[in-house]
Design an enzyme around this catalytic site. Structure first.
Site, short mmCIF file in Angstrom:
data_model
loop_
_atom_site.label_atom_id
_atom_site.label_comp_id
_atom_site.label_asym_id
_atom_site.label_seq_id
_atom_site.Cartn_x
_atom_site.Cartn_y
_atom_site.Cartn_z
N HIS A 78 49.58 -16.86 121.00
CA HIS A 78 50.00 -18.07 121.70
C HIS A 78 49.10 -18.37 122.90
O HIS A 78 48.70 -17.44 123.58
CB HIS A 78 51.44 -17.87 122.19
CG HIS A 78 52.02 -19.08 122.83
ND1 HIS A 78 52.38 -20.21 122.12
CD2 HIS A 78 52.29 -19.35 124.14
CE1 HIS A 78 52.86 -21.11 122.96
NE2 HIS A 78 52.81 -20.63 124.18
N GLU A 105 49.12 -20.07 115.28
CA GLU A 105 50.44 -19.41 115.38
C GLU A 105 51.48 -20.14 114.54
O GLU A 105 52.46 -19.56 114.09
CB GLU A 105 50.91 -19.30 116.83
CG GLU A 105 51.30 -20.61 117.48
CD GLU A 105 51.72 -20.42 118.94
OE1 GLU A 105 52.68 -19.67 119.19
OE2 GLU A 105 51.08 -21.01 119.82
N TYR A 148 33.29 -32.31 98.55
CA TYR A 148 32.89 -31.62 99.77
C TYR A 148 31.76 -32.39 100.50
O TYR A 148 31.85 -32.65 101.69
CB TYR A 148 32.29 -30.25 99.44
CG TYR A 148 33.22 -29.14 99.08
CD1 TYR A 148 33.48 -28.12 99.99
CD2 TYR A 148 33.77 -29.04 97.81
CE1 TYR A 148 34.28 -27.04 99.65
CE2 TYR A 148 34.57 -27.96 97.46
CZ TYR A 148 34.82 -26.96 98.38
OH TYR A 148 35.61 -25.90 98.05
N CYS A 165 21.46 -23.26 100.26
CA CYS A 165 22.28 -22.97 101.43
C CYS A 165 21.48 -23.01 102.72
O CYS A 165 21.84 -23.67 103.68
CB CYS A 165 22.97 -21.62 101.27
SG CYS A 165 23.94 -21.18 102.72
N CYS A 169 24.41 -25.57 103.27
CA CYS A 169 25.37 -25.09 104.28
C CYS A 169 24.83 -25.00 105.70
O CYS A 169 25.47 -25.47 106.64
CB CYS A 169 25.87 -23.68 103.93
SG CYS A 169 25.91 -23.29 102.20
N GLU A 227 31.97 -34.35 104.10
CA GLU A 227 31.27 -33.69 105.22
C GLU A 227 30.23 -34.63 105.83
O GLU A 227 30.13 -34.76 107.06
CB GLU A 227 30.60 -32.39 104.74
CG GLU A 227 31.63 -31.32 104.39
CD GLU A 227 31.05 -29.99 103.96
OE1 GLU A 227 31.78 -29.00 103.97
OE2 GLU A 227 29.86 -29.92 103.61
P1 NDP Z 1 32.15 -32.21 94.05
O1 NDP Z 1 32.14 -31.76 92.65
O2 NDP Z 1 32.91 -31.47 95.07
O3 NDP Z 1 32.59 -33.74 94.13
C1 NDP Z 1 31.97 -34.72 93.35
C2 NDP Z 1 32.61 -36.03 93.68
O4 NDP Z 1 31.89 -37.08 93.04
C3 NDP Z 1 34.04 -36.11 93.20
O5 NDP Z 1 34.79 -36.78 94.19
C4 NDP Z 1 33.93 -36.95 91.93
O6 NDP Z 1 35.06 -37.71 91.68
C5 NDP Z 1 32.78 -37.87 92.28
N1 NDP Z 1 32.08 -38.35 91.09
C6 NDP Z 1 31.63 -37.64 90.05
N2 NDP Z 1 31.00 -38.43 89.17
C7 NDP Z 1 31.04 -39.68 89.68
C8 NDP Z 1 30.57 -40.93 89.23
N3 NDP Z 1 29.91 -41.07 88.08
N4 NDP Z 1 30.81 -42.01 90.00
C9 NDP Z 1 31.48 -41.89 91.17
N5 NDP Z 1 31.94 -40.73 91.65
C10 NDP Z 1 31.73 -39.63 90.90
O7 NDP Z 1 30.61 -32.32 94.39
P2 NDP Z 1 29.80 -32.24 95.72
O8 NDP Z 1 28.49 -32.83 95.33
O9 NDP Z 1 30.51 -32.83 96.86
O10 NDP Z 1 29.66 -30.68 95.97
C11 NDP Z 1 29.20 -29.83 94.92
C12 NDP Z 1 29.73 -28.45 95.12
O11 NDP Z 1 29.02 -27.83 96.17
C13 NDP Z 1 31.19 -28.38 95.55
O12 NDP Z 1 32.07 -28.42 94.50
C14 NDP Z 1 31.23 -27.07 96.26
O13 NDP Z 1 31.47 -26.06 95.32
C15 NDP Z 1 29.84 -26.94 96.86
N6 NDP Z 1 29.84 -27.27 98.30
C16 NDP Z 1 30.57 -26.51 99.14
C17 NDP Z 1 30.60 -26.79 100.49
C18 NDP Z 1 31.42 -25.94 101.38
O14 NDP Z 1 31.76 -24.82 101.01
N7 NDP Z 1 31.77 -26.42 102.56
C19 NDP Z 1 29.86 -27.91 101.05
C20 NDP Z 1 29.14 -28.67 100.07
C21 NDP Z 1 29.14 -28.35 98.74
P3 NDP Z 1 36.32 -37.16 90.84
O15 NDP Z 1 37.09 -36.31 91.78
O16 NDP Z 1 37.01 -38.41 90.43
O17 NDP Z 1 35.74 -36.40 89.69
#
Ligand code: NDP
Length: 460
Positions: free
Chosen positions: A437, A442, A179, A43, A48, A183
């Site tokens: 407002h 709102e 995410y 983080c 983050c 982002e």
């Molecule tokens: P996520 O698990 O959110 O997303 C992973 C993405 O990668 C999904 O879209 C998934 O697709 C795709 N994916 C997985 N495997 C493959 C593959 N072999 N080929 C292509 N695409 C693939 O992971 P992140 O790395 O974005 O984030 C990890 C975690 O970290 C989040 O879940 C969250 O909990 C935390 N986080 C939170 C943040 C916040 O609070 N703002 C910011 C950043 C991270 P599919 O949907 O099809 O499985």
């Protein structure tokens, strides 16, 4: 003489580990914490916090465009990546220093080095040696998962490297739809990088409400990001001009940087969990009960390494609950229900509770309140960005079970909604709250008309 060197040995000085170590030490326990990188964890060091600074940096380009509509003339605005990185790194070092001082002030011993379990009570730390502890807490977090079977994957970066690119690329391809992918797509696009977001699924952000998902994809495109859905890398290769990403639909895209944000995995490698007999889940996370205890009586685990809800505040609360349970004689299990989260995409998302589809599965009949509108701020400046606000209400009890916002300040708004929803607010109580407002928020307390999705109801 004490039987063990420490009452508690924590492995991993990220959000969850630091909170657990400090609180435990403040009870009078003798506590040590090992960290192989910098204190603060994902983080603070590579997640983050630096990410939010990058979001702030990148948002200025959008603000500058809006500012013109409000009468400002801003000429020759340029962005200096190196200057930004220097400021960001200074702040991250300051924050990491605060974490170190807080540990020291609580009386926690800090051991710099990778730690591994030798058995259920013995830890070996690189360059330091072995130490024994009555209790052990694993809080090693997660790390980016990379598709190592993809030809050329080694040419790509993960989010870890995105924080320290030697120069701002002109073009980037980001793979993933979670995410991190959305982002960073917003960050690089805002900083003027030609950004292509490639996701294998039919829509971004699986698990979020479907209206939010499609709304965000539209808004990202309006901001200038090329969003390629239903598309997956088949390879990456070097070209004279940069890197060529090839995709399953036959397309290819050249860029300077390719970034994978395709998920994270629990960081258990080299931890010696098998030596201590600690069980893992099917997904490779440390298996724990509601009190974060593993199958080994004196070993607990908190945070992303347990792969429950992978969010910093959740890890902190799990660490706090561990300390209360184990060192304050107050059995506490963190409630993982109704945890709000924000996606710092541009525009950002705030979400708490159930997506409409999940609520329908859980409750059967639900009422939907939905509003799409142009934020007042964009009345001038030519932006056609729209915000989305959505409430999901259980028809039988009238309880608000989902709240989803896409738009300026959505992450700030959702914290307040989460309080009411955690208390079990009904739609009538929600609506009895007087509006503030003029705000976007709102709209949340003034939506009275039930929304019938196309195909399900009367409204075309
Ligand atoms: P996520 O698990 O959110 O997303 C992973 C993405 O990668 C999904 O879209 C998934 O697709 C795709 N994916 C997985 N495997 C493959 C593959 N072999 N080929 C292509 N695409 C693939 O992971 P992140 O790395 O974005 O984030 C990890 C975690 O970290 C989040 O879940 C969250 O909990 C935390 N986080 C939170 C943040 C916040 O609070 N703002 C910011 C950043 C991270 P599919 O949907 O099809 O499985």
């Amino acid at each position: 003489m004490a039987q063990y060197d420490y009452d508690l040995f924590v492995i991993g000085a990220g959000s969850g580990g630091v909170r657990a170590a400090r609180l435990s030490a403040m009870s009078g326990a003798k506590v040590a914490i090992a960290e192989e990188h910098r204190v603060g964890g994902t983080c603070v060091i590579r997640g983050c916090v630096p990410k939010k600074f990058m979001v702030y940096a990148s948002e200025f380009s959008h603000h500058l465009k809006t500012a013109k509509g409000y009468g400002w003339t801003i000429e020759n605005a340029t962005f200096d990546w190196e200057a930004f990185l220097a400021e960001k790194d200074k702040e991250i070092a300051r924050l990491s220093g605060i974490y170190v001082r807080n540990l020291q002030n609580a009386g926690v011993e800090l051991a710099h080095g990778k730690a591994r379990l030798i058995d259920a009570h013995t830890v070996e730390i690189d360059k330091i040696g072995t130490r024994t502890a009555e209790k052990i807490l694993i809080a090693t977090g997660g790390r980016p998962w990379m598709p190592t079977d993809l030809p050329g994957f080694e040419l790509a970066i993960s989010s870890n490297e995105a924080f320290h690119l030697p120069a701002l690329p002109k073009r980037i391809v980001i793979a993933g739809g979670g995410y991190i992918a959305v982002e960073f797509a917003g960050i690089f696009n805002g900083l003027g990088v030609h950004t292509t977001l490639v996701h294998r699924g039919p829509n971004l952000l699986r698990g979020f409400d479907d209206d939010v998902r499609s709304h965000l994809a539209e808004e990202l495109e309006k901001r200038g990001i090329t969003v390629m859905l239903g598309t997956q890398h088949t390879g990456i290769e070097k070209t004279p001009g940069g890197l060529k990403s090839t995709f399953n639909d036959g397309h290819d895209v050249e860029s300077d940087v390719v970034m994978f944000a395709v998920g994270r995995e629990p960081y258990v490698e080299g931890l010696g969990l098998a030596a201590a007999g600690v069980n893992l889940t099917k997904t490779g996370a440390v298996a724990v009960d509601a009190f974060s205890r593993t199958n080994i009586e004196n070993i607990w685990a908190v945070g992303d390494v347990t792969d429950r809800i992978n969010l910093t505040p959740v890890a902190i609360r799990e660490g706090q609950a561990f300390a209360q349970t184990v060192f304050y004689d107050t059995p506490t299990s963190f409630d993982h229900e109704m945890v709000a989260s924000a996606v710092f995409s541009q525009p950002p998302i705030g979400s708490v509770g159930l997506a409409e589809a999940d609520a329908r599965k859980q409750y059967g009949k639900v009422d939907i309140y939905l509003s799409r509108l142009k934020p007042m701020k964009y009345a001038f400046g030519g932006s056609d960005e729209r915000s989305l606000l959505k409430l999901v209400v259980d028809s039988a009890t009238e309880k608000v079970v989902g709240c989803h916002v896409v738009g300026p300040d959505a992450p700030e708004m959702i914290q307040m909604a989460a309080i009411a929803m955690k208390m079990g607010v009904t739609k009538t109580q929600w609506d009895s709250t007087c509006a503030v407002h003029p705000t976007l928020a709102e709209e949340l307390v003034t939506m009275r008309e039930k929304h019938e999705p196309m195909g399900l109801g009367q409204v075309a």
